[in-house]
Structures are given as structure tokens and as C-alpha cells.
Motif scaffolding. Structure first.
Motif, short mmCIF file in Angstrom:
data_model
loop_
_atom_site.label_atom_id
_atom_site.label_comp_id
_atom_site.label_asym_id
_atom_site.label_seq_id
_atom_site.Cartn_x
_atom_site.Cartn_y
_atom_site.Cartn_z
N LEU A 270 -9.16 -12.79 0.26
CA LEU A 270 -7.99 -12.43 0.89
C LEU A 270 -7.56 -11.20 0.85
N ILE A 271 -7.11 -11.03 1.40
CA ILE A 271 -6.77 -9.15 1.63
C ILE A 271 -5.75 -8.50 0.99
N GLY A 272 -5.22 -8.71 0.92
CA GLY A 272 -3.97 -7.67 0.35
C GLY A 272 -4.09 -6.26 0.66
N TYR A 273 -2.37 -6.36 0.85
CA TYR A 273 -2.33 -4.74 1.72
C TYR A 273 -1.03 -4.26 0.52
N ASP A 274 -1.20 -3.26 -0.06
CA ASP A 274 -0.27 -2.53 -0.98
C ASP A 274 0.38 -1.49 -0.22
N LEU A 275 1.32 -1.09 0.28
CA LEU A 275 1.38 0.08 1.33
C LEU A 275 2.08 1.57 0.53
N VAL A 276 2.73 0.98 -0.60
CA VAL A 276 3.06 1.66 -1.71
C VAL A 276 2.16 2.04 -3.26
N ALA A 277 1.63 0.99 -3.41
CA ALA A 277 1.12 1.42 -4.71
C ALA A 277 -0.71 2.11 -3.54
N ASN A 278 -0.26 1.88 -2.40
CA ASN A 278 -1.93 2.52 -1.69
C ASN A 278 -2.86 2.23 -2.28
N LYS A 279 -3.09 0.40 -2.23
CA LYS A 279 -4.24 0.26 -2.53
C LYS A 279 -4.62 -1.23 -1.84
N VAL A 280 -5.41 -1.31 -1.22
CA VAL A 280 -6.47 -2.66 -1.07
C VAL A 280 -6.81 -3.72 -2.02
N SER A 281 -6.82 -4.57 -1.79
CA SER A 281 -7.58 -5.53 -2.53
C SER A 281 -8.33 -6.92 -1.99
N PHE A 282 -9.52 -7.41 -2.59
CA PHE A 282 -10.17 -8.25 -1.79
C PHE A 282 -10.58 -9.65 -3.23
N LYS A 283 -10.20 -11.01 -3.09
CA LYS A 283 -10.68 -11.57 -3.62
C LYS A 283 -11.56 -12.99 -2.18
N PRO A 284 -12.78 -13.21 -3.06
CA PRO A 284 -13.45 -13.79 -1.87
C PRO A 284 -12.41 -15.22 -1.94
#
Length: 290
Positions: A270-284
């Protein structure tokens, strides 16, 4: 672009003709269906309807949704409404090929926040010279207990923890492309770590292929991609994917122009983009159940 003209009649408000393509732009009036059962109205959203399209897309494909950083991408058009957040969960290639009823999913806004046990996040970088791309910083890749440091090409960005990334994350690119020098070291290590019979790819697309076992896979070691602040253990069946019944190939290939982290390696995260905080998060995640 050779001609732009408004359409007086018909469903599309704008017709754009170029040398190789003919597209219609239409503003969505009735909104989008939502999980609440009601349409969600978002004003001033434009979609393009292509009539002369090229690409390797199956007949079942309904279209392409733009998630990149360009002005007309859906995430930029809905930036305020979704607060700069979107996420997706891509099912593995083997499942999508064998079971058309199982689909990947995408979320926008607050529903796109990735949280909980196992989540890791890495900085997202933007390059003003290439505004459509999302960059991450890849530091190394581990194969078993051996670690290979990222090596840039003369025309690709170098590794580092500064204000830039060195590899594009792209949900629309299938394979993962890395610079030649890095590929030589990583590919050599992977080949030494795999106990299977080598085979040639008749199509010439892949350089490293094997004969699969009775389960359609090969025994591969633990493979971890080390991004800044985020270590991702990659699925062996995504790194070595079955391309035909009797052929399993390495989905990481050499490419000196741009390094790209492709969608096969992104499956079952599960890949989440936060274009305000400028980060990408990954969860198996088992994306067939998400």
C-alpha cells in the motif's frame, strides 16, 4: 499542436488535434461515484478522450489516469479537494493475469493516508526541470547478507541524502530500470544467489531468465531496497516474474537514461503519496484484500 477548436454540439467542449493524435477534452459535470453510493461533485475537472492512441495496453483497459506532477494530472486538478494525498495498492502480475475479477485499488484524500504497523516513509523529491516525475533516493540494494551501493550513470542523478532523488517511482512503468554500472554489480550478485537453470528469453526483452520450478517460481534470496529512511523487502515473485509458462525473468533491467522504480516491484505494497509533506509511505499489504 495544429488546431484547437471548440465543439458546439456533442459531448466534448474542446477538440485538440495534433500531428499524431486526436483528443477531446470534456469537463465532468455529474461527479464521481463514491463508496457512499452518491456521486461526489468536483468542479472544473477535465478528462481527455483519445481516438488515435498508441501503447501496449490490453483490450480491457478503460483508459489512463494521470497521477504524475503535470498540471493536467488528476491529482493536481483535485489537489485542494484531496489535500495532496493519494494511494494505491497494486496486485501482483500473476494474479492479475489469472483472475480478472481481482483488481488493484486507488484512494484519494484522507482515505489515502497510510498508517499502522510496518509503515515506512521516505522523502519525495521534485525536480523543476522534470516536474512530472516523483523522485526517491535509493541508497543500496541488499541480496541476502550482501549489500550493493547505488551507482549513478553519467546522465542520471547521483545518490545522496541532499535535496534531490536518484530514481523515479512510477506506477505506469512495468519494469525497474537502473544504471548500467549498478546493474552489473547487482545482477551479478543476484545470479550468484539463485539456484536455478538459466534460460534465454526468446523475445530478447530480458537479460536474466530461469526455468521455473513446479510452482512457477524460483528460489530467490531476501532482497531489500534501501531508500532514505525506508527499507523495503521486495517480493521474490515481483523481482523474478513469470513472463510465460516456462520462463521466469529478472524484472530489473539496465537503463542509463533514467532510473525508474517500476510497478512490478511495487505490487503488494500500500503506497501513499503526500505531496504536501513531500513523502511516500509503504506498507506491506495483500492487495487482493485491500
Amino acid at each position: 499542436m495544429t488546431e484547437i477548436q471548440k465543439k458546439v454540439n456533442g459531448s466534448c467542449k474542446l477538440n485538440v488535434e495534433e500531428e499524431d493524435e486526436d483528443e477531446n477534452m470534456v469537463e465532468i459535470q455529474n461527479g464521481f461515484a463514491s463508496t457512499s453510493g452518491k456521486n461526489v461533485s468536483i468542479p472544473n475537472i477535465a478528462f481527455g478522450c483519445g481516438h488515435q492512441n498508441g501503447g501496449t495496453f490490453p483490450n480491457a483497459t478503460s483508459g489512463i489516469i494521470g497521477l504524475a506532477g503535470g498540471n493536467v494530472s488528476i491529482v493536481n486538478q483535485m489537489h485542494q479537494e484531496i489535500k495532496g494525498k493519494f494511494s494505491y495498492c497494486l496486485i501482483p502480475l500473476a494474479i492479475s493475469s489469472s483472475n480478472p475479477n481481482v483488481t488493484s485499488h486507488i484512494n484519494f484524500g484522507d482515505n489515502a493516508i497510510v498508517s499502522g504497523p510496518g509503515v515506512v516513509s521516505t522523502p519525495l523529491f521534485r525536480n523543476p526541470m522534470q516536474p512530472t516525475f516523483y523522485f526517491l533516493n535509493l541508497k543500496a540494494v541488499s541480496v541476502g547478507h550482501n549489500r550493493v551501493k547505488y551507482q549513478s550513470s553519467p546522465i542520471s542523478p547521483p545518490a545522496g541524502d541532499g535535496d534531490h532523488g536518484n530514481i523515479i517511482i512510477d506506477s505506469g512503468t512495468v519494469l525497474t530500470f537502473i544504471p548500467d554500472a549498478f546493474y552489473l554489480n547487482l545482477g551479478s550478485l543476484l545470479m550468484r544467489s539463485v539456484n536455478a537453470t538459466r534460460k534465454d528469453d526468446p523475445s530478447g526483452t530480458f537479460t536474466v531468465c530461469y526455468e521455473p520450478n513446479e510452482n512457477g517460481t524460483i528460489d530467490a534470496p531476501k532482497i531489500v531496497a534501501h531508500f532514505t529512511d525506508a527499507d523495503l523487502e521486495l517480493s521474490p515473485t515481483s523481482v523474478f516474474a513469470k513472463v510465460v509458462d516456462d520462463l521466469v525473468c529478472l524484472t530489473i533491467v539496465p537503463g542509463n537514461q533514467l532510473a525508474i522504480f517500476g510497478n512490478l516491484l511495487q505490487s503488494n505494497f500500500l503506497i501513499g503519496y503526500d505531496l504536501v509533506a513531500n513523502k511516500v509511505s509503504f506498507k506491506p499489504t495483500d492487495c487482493t484484500r485491500h
